[in-house]
Design an enzyme around this catalytic site. Sequence first.
Site, PDB file in Angstrom:
ATOM      1  N   GLY A  38     -11.882   1.963  -0.468  1.00  0.00           N
ATOM      2  CA  GLY A  38     -11.738   1.892  -1.923  1.00  0.00           C
ATOM      3  C   GLY A  38     -11.939   0.461  -2.378  1.00  0.00           C
TER       4      GLY A  38
ATOM      5  N   CYS B 143       7.017  -8.134 -23.369  1.00  0.00           N
ATOM      6  CA  CYS B 143       8.360  -8.715 -23.441  1.00  0.00           C
ATOM      7  C   CYS B 143       9.156  -8.561 -22.170  1.00  0.00           C
ATOM      8  CB  CYS B 143       9.100  -8.106 -24.619  1.00  0.00           C
ATOM      9  SG  CYS B 143       8.265  -8.567 -26.128  1.00  0.00           S
TER      10      CYS B 143
HETATM   11  N1  LLP Z   1      -7.268   6.612   1.911  1.00  0.00           N
HETATM   12  C1  LLP Z   1      -5.986   6.865   1.602  1.00  0.00           C
HETATM   13  C2  LLP Z   1      -5.346   8.073   2.140  1.00  0.00           C
HETATM   14  C3  LLP Z   1      -5.280   5.974   0.773  1.00  0.00           C
HETATM   15  O1  LLP Z   1      -4.004   6.218   0.487  1.00  0.00           O
HETATM   16  C4  LLP Z   1      -5.932   4.814   0.275  1.00  0.00           C
HETATM   17  C5  LLP Z   1      -5.223   3.871  -0.589  1.00  0.00           C
HETATM   18  C6  LLP Z   1      -7.278   4.616   0.619  1.00  0.00           C
HETATM   19  C7  LLP Z   1      -7.913   5.529   1.441  1.00  0.00           C
HETATM   20  C8  LLP Z   1      -8.062   3.437   0.130  1.00  0.00           C
HETATM   21  O2  LLP Z   1      -7.569   2.240   0.630  1.00  0.00           O
HETATM   22  P1  LLP Z   1      -8.358   0.870   0.371  1.00  0.00           P
HETATM   23  O3  LLP Z   1      -9.646   0.935   1.147  1.00  0.00           O
HETATM   24  O4  LLP Z   1      -8.607   0.748  -1.073  1.00  0.00           O
HETATM   25  O5  LLP Z   1      -7.433  -0.170   0.873  1.00  0.00           O
HETATM   26  N2  LLP Z   1      -2.440  -0.111  -5.784  1.00  0.00           N
HETATM   27  C9  LLP Z   1      -2.444  -0.886  -4.551  1.00  0.00           C
HETATM   28  C10 LLP Z   1      -3.239  -0.224  -3.456  1.00  0.00           C
HETATM   29  C11 LLP Z   1      -2.799   1.189  -3.137  1.00  0.00           C
HETATM   30  C12 LLP Z   1      -3.604   1.850  -2.046  1.00  0.00           C
HETATM   31  C13 LLP Z   1      -3.277   3.284  -1.937  1.00  0.00           C
HETATM   32  N3  LLP Z   1      -4.020   4.025  -0.960  1.00  0.00           N
HETATM   33  C14 LLP Z   1      -2.955  -2.288  -4.868  1.00  0.00           C
HETATM   34  O6  LLP Z   1      -3.247  -2.586  -6.017  1.00  0.00           O
HETATM   35  O7  LLP Z   1      -3.026  -3.136  -3.976  1.00  0.00           O
END
Ligand code: LLP
Length: 424
Positions: free
Chosen positions: A282, A348
């Site tokens: 992602g 705020c």
């Molecule tokens: N697959 C699963 C099952 C996941 O839960 C996630 C991310 C991904 C793939 C993708 O992971 P990536 O390649 O993006 O690291 N909001 C947080 C990140 C939450 C990630 C949740 N799961 C932030 O802003 O750092």
Amino acid sequence: MDHFQLRDGVMHAEDVPLTLIAEAVGTPVYVYSTATIVRHARVFREALAKVSSGPDGPLICYAVKANPNAAVLATLAREGLGADVVSGGELLRAIRAGMDPAKIVFSGVGKTADEMALALKHEIGQFNLESEPEAEMLSEVAQALGVTAPVAFRINPDVDAGTHAKISTGKSENKFGIAYHRAGHAYARARELPGLSVRGVAVHIGSQLTDLAPLETAFTKIGELIAHLRAAGHDIVTADLGGGLGVPYDPALPLPPSPAAYGEMVARVTADWGVRLMFEPGRLIVANAGALISRVIRVKEGASDPFVIVDAAMNDLMRPALYDAWHDIRAIVPRQKSFSANVVGPVCESGDTFATGRSMDAVEAGDLVGFMTAGAYAATMASTYNSRPLTAEVMVDGNNMAVVRERLPIEALIAADSLPPWLE
Ligand code: LLP
């Protein structure tokens, strides 16, 4: 690498000056670079060129949660990527953007029967199951529809990913996946369920990982599990290795492992697995492809450093408030001076702070700043807290720009509320 560069003293997204976008669309505004998104999708695919993954090669399922904008999804669909979705909403977004349902994998601990039915009707490629009760529910839903659901179990390998606690998912105390030692039992149970066709294993230990070692430990355990499962008579034909590879946010920190280094590790660890590999990146695909452009409302004196009050706030970009995340903050038209400042939004609460004592380009009221590396987990996590409209999003491609999400007007937000009869 990204396509946000200074040109004649003005930061551009590809060939479009960010000053122009701010004038045309207003601020705050998210800006995405098509070239960066496409480049990252290709770099990731090339990094996996040497993995052994059967005749069709690895399947890359972009984690829609990172940035679900229709324009982002359509760009990635054209690159041939599939999608990792975690809700009926993400599923519909991926399909509407042109992603092939056969390349969609449905993850998440809380899939409802309705979401399962929706995904089955669209004939998605795989469900990643996270518990035995979930397997039982999916089998019932599939039987009622007269179909068989292709499934994998997500395994919790009990590995510390070494990232922020709120985005770690592979420790035994986390809610995710089936405990490693319960896997044999879960696969045996699933084999008895008539609505399921068990075909794979899945793992994802966390996000923004800056070290390959925990990933290698987890993948090695998955390799051993595949051998055990096969010995028990299960036909394992896919292995989904999740996402999680980190991206550079702070130029002062060492670079995270490259996609190429990740690909080499995966090729080595999985060489004799004899499965089709799947991936769910992602952040790696979209983080550096986005910036949040904001205007300085005013500069206020502080106890030590001044407060730069910008028109973006924690509701627009939650990562600093939620994870103490560090985003580079740059002037869009630098004044060739720097200073130390606290950068805050108008909301705020003191948590509405983007940076404290940050050494950065000096800015004044009316100047534009860019919060960099804001293509992932940024616009999508925005809220309307303090009754602030959701931020607009713009996509750039060469010298073209288009609004890909209108700023939701405050009138629409107010209109969504209604009074109970006794207050009318
Ligand atoms: N697959 C699963 C099952 C996941 O839960 C996630 C991310 C991904 C793939 C993708 O992971 P990536 O390649 O993006 O690291 N909001 C947080 C990140 C939450 C990630 C949740 N799961 C932030 O802003 O750092």
